[in-house]
Design a protein around this motif. Structure first.
Motif, PDB file in Angstrom:
ATOM      1  N   VAL A  76      -7.185 -13.674  -6.995  1.00  0.00           N
ATOM      2  CA  VAL A  76      -6.009 -12.965  -7.505  1.00  0.00           C
ATOM      3  C   VAL A  76      -6.447 -11.872  -8.470  1.00  0.00           C
ATOM      4  CG1 VAL A  76      -3.945 -13.190  -8.948  1.00  0.00           C
ATOM      5  CG2 VAL A  76      -4.409 -14.870  -7.159  1.00  0.00           C
ATOM      6  N   LEU A  77      -7.358 -12.212  -9.375  1.00  0.00           N
ATOM      7  CA  LEU A  77      -7.853 -11.211 -10.320  1.00  0.00           C
ATOM      8  C   LEU A  77      -8.561 -10.081  -9.590  1.00  0.00           C
ATOM      9  CD1 LEU A  77      -9.241 -13.500 -13.179  1.00  0.00           C
ATOM     10  CD2 LEU A  77      -7.159 -12.104 -13.203  1.00  0.00           C
ATOM     11  N   SER A  78      -9.329 -10.428  -8.558  1.00  0.00           N
ATOM     12  CA  SER A  78     -10.024  -9.395  -7.784  1.00  0.00           C
ATOM     13  C   SER A  78      -9.036  -8.461  -7.123  1.00  0.00           C
ATOM     14  CB  SER A  78     -10.917 -10.062  -6.732  1.00  0.00           C
ATOM     15  OG  SER A  78     -11.532  -9.096  -5.908  1.00  0.00           O
ATOM     16  N   ASN A 152      -0.656 -20.983  -8.843  1.00  0.00           N
ATOM     17  CA  ASN A 152      -1.931 -20.542  -9.396  1.00  0.00           C
ATOM     18  C   ASN A 152      -1.990 -19.033  -9.580  1.00  0.00           C
ATOM     19  OD1 ASN A 152      -2.821 -23.157  -9.528  1.00  0.00           O
ATOM     20  ND2 ASN A 152      -4.152 -23.042  -7.721  1.00  0.00           N
ATOM     21  N   ALA A 153      -1.385 -18.298  -8.660  1.00  0.00           N
ATOM     22  CA  ALA A 153      -1.364 -16.836  -8.808  1.00  0.00           C
ATOM     23  C   ALA A 153      -0.650 -16.446 -10.100  1.00  0.00           C
ATOM     24  CB  ALA A 153      -0.679 -16.200  -7.610  1.00  0.00           C
ATOM     25  N   LEU A 154       0.481 -17.094 -10.369  1.00  0.00           N
ATOM     26  CA  LEU A 154       1.244 -16.755 -11.572  1.00  0.00           C
ATOM     27  C   LEU A 154       0.563 -17.261 -12.835  1.00  0.00           C
ATOM     28  CD1 LEU A 154       4.830 -17.330 -10.184  1.00  0.00           C
ATOM     29  CD2 LEU A 154       3.759 -15.140 -10.767  1.00  0.00           C
ATOM     30  N   VAL A 155      -0.106 -18.414 -12.753  1.00  0.00           N
ATOM     31  CA  VAL A 155      -0.910 -18.878 -13.888  1.00  0.00           C
ATOM     32  C   VAL A 155      -2.010 -17.865 -14.182  1.00  0.00           C
ATOM     33  CG1 VAL A 155      -2.636 -20.594 -14.578  1.00  0.00           C
ATOM     34  CG2 VAL A 155      -0.429 -21.343 -13.675  1.00  0.00           C
ATOM     35  N   THR A 156      -2.674 -17.421 -13.131  1.00  0.00           N
ATOM     36  CA  THR A 156      -3.779 -16.470 -13.287  1.00  0.00           C
ATOM     37  C   THR A 156      -3.315 -15.183 -13.949  1.00  0.00           C
ATOM     38  OG1 THR A 156      -4.884 -17.379 -11.338  1.00  0.00           O
ATOM     39  CG2 THR A 156      -5.536 -15.159 -12.040  1.00  0.00           C
TER      40      THR A 156
END
Length: 406
Positions: A76-78, A152-156
């Motif tokens: 996600v960060l990438s 996990n995307a939203l946590v990230t």
């Protein structure tokens, strides 16, 4: 603050044609909220999210279930760091997205789900063609919805300190959805920026505008087409869509026209354009009293459209001019309009040529934003001013002749 995820992420999402599009108003109202906490130990961060969820009425059991096993997703960060850019012309992009196969599927969907689309228009004033076009462009009618774990995307993105004020409210909404039974924290997947379902909605918007279209007691925008369609319709109504009015209309334009008035700018009504010789291809001039803009995505020799106030909902959904014009055109095709007339637009500039032009425009004192080789709204406005100064038709289209003249 009128800032949504589409505004920030539209270039990458559109260019990649992925399932995803945070057309939902992710940040509406966030300007008045305190700065979101981000970074640091992930365990402590999640405890902070839980504590905030409890203040919003979520039970401890639900919060624990929603956040158990949550983790940072490096992919996600990438994706967030590697946002692409959108360089296709209208003719290129619309040809790719408004394909015959998509039109065929869209028309079949409109027939097969006619009762659902009839309800969308009756209750929310939004024609089925408008929703079906977004449905096609966002996820190919649900076929490509994204494979990132939504929680996990939203946590990230909430933990990351780039834009936590945008994503933390979405994470909290996702926790709330777990309590409703509408999100599986370990199993629900979607786009990398947290959008879910067949029309790519963010959790806050699913909660606020969600409609149980199939009557099963849940709002499942991933698996239930009726839920997705009616939720999109309610959201589009919220954006200001007016029942019974057009959104875009193909026209032909005369050789002589005050082209400096073209583009997405106020001040003209459709009747004013008709009086200047702009002619609707379908012959319908009954909406002459509406505010209207004349848009010519590839200059005066290419396709031309009048946009009406309902076109604003496309700009709310995605502020990429090429995406919005293509999506609006797609909807007219599903509603029965013929293919646009391609015309014979002059060849546009390459990426390097566009950067040279933007640099020159900056030298003349114009604000074109970043020199990125993209023909955005700032560059188009600057081009029109220089075309007008040079005595050229001010259609906002970047050509080699203009670059040479400057």
């Amino acid at each position: 603050m009128r800032q949504n995820l589409k505004t920030i992420l539209a270039a990458s999402l559109t260019a990649l044609l992925l399932a995803g599009g945070a057309h939902a108003q992710a940040a509406a109202g966030t300007a008045a909220e305190p700065a979101a906490v981000c970074g640091g130990d992930i365990g402590a961060f999640l405890q902070g999210v839980k504590a905030e969820a409890l203040t919003r009425g979520v039970s401890a059991e639900i919060a624990d279930r929603a956040l158990a096993g949550a983790a940072i997703d490096p992919k996600v960060l990438s994706r967030d760091r590697a946002q692409g850019v959108f360089r296709q012309t209208f003719l290129e992009f619309s040809k790719r997205t408004v394909s015959q196969s998509r039109l065929d599927i869209g028309r079949k969907k409109l027939t097969d789900l006619s009762s659902v689309f009839a309800r969308s228009e009756q209750e929310f004033g939004v024609p089925g063609a408008v929703i079906a076009a977004f449905w096609a462009m966002e996820t190919d009618f649900g076929a490509v919805q994204g494979d990132f774990n939504t929680r996990n995307a939203l946590v990230t993105l909430s933990h990351d300190c780039r834009r936590p004020e945008l994503f933390r409210p979405q994470l909290l909404a996702a926790v709330e959805m777990v309590g409703h039974g509408d999100l599986d924290p370990n199993g629900t997947t979607g786009a990398w920026a947290g959008e879910i379902g067949q029309v790519q909605m963010l959790p806050k918007d699913i909660i606020e505008f969600g409609v149980d279209g199939d009557g099963d007691g849940h709002i499942d925008v991933k698996k239930s087409s009726p839920d997705a369609i009616l939720t999109a319709a309610k959201f589009i109504q919220h954006l200001g869509f007016v029942k019974g009015q057009p959104w875009i209309q193909e026209v032909s334009v005369p050789d002589v026209l005050p082209f400096e008035k073209t583009g997405l700018q106020p001040g003209m009504k459709a009747a004013d354009w008709f009086a200047l010789g702009v002619t609707p291809r379908d012959g319908d001039t009954s909406f002459g009293n509406l505010e209207a803009s004349l848009v010519i995505p590839q200059g005066r020799k290419g396709p031309a459209f009048i946009t009406y106030p309902n076109f604003n909902i496309y700009l709310e959904w995605n502020q990429s001019f090429i995406y919005t014009t293509s999506a609006a055109y797609f909807a007219t095709r599903l509603a029965g309009a013929p293919p646009y007339e391609r015309g014979t637009p002059e060849e546009g500039l390459s990426e390097d040529g566009m950067k040279q032009l933007q640099t020159k425009l900056q030298g003349f004192g114009h604000d074109v934003g970043k020199v990125d080789g993209i023909l955005g709204s700032g560059t188009r406005a600057a081009i029109q001013k220089e075309q007008l100064r040079l005595g050229l038709p001010a259609d906002g289209w970047a050509t080699q002749a203009l670059l040479s003249a400057l």
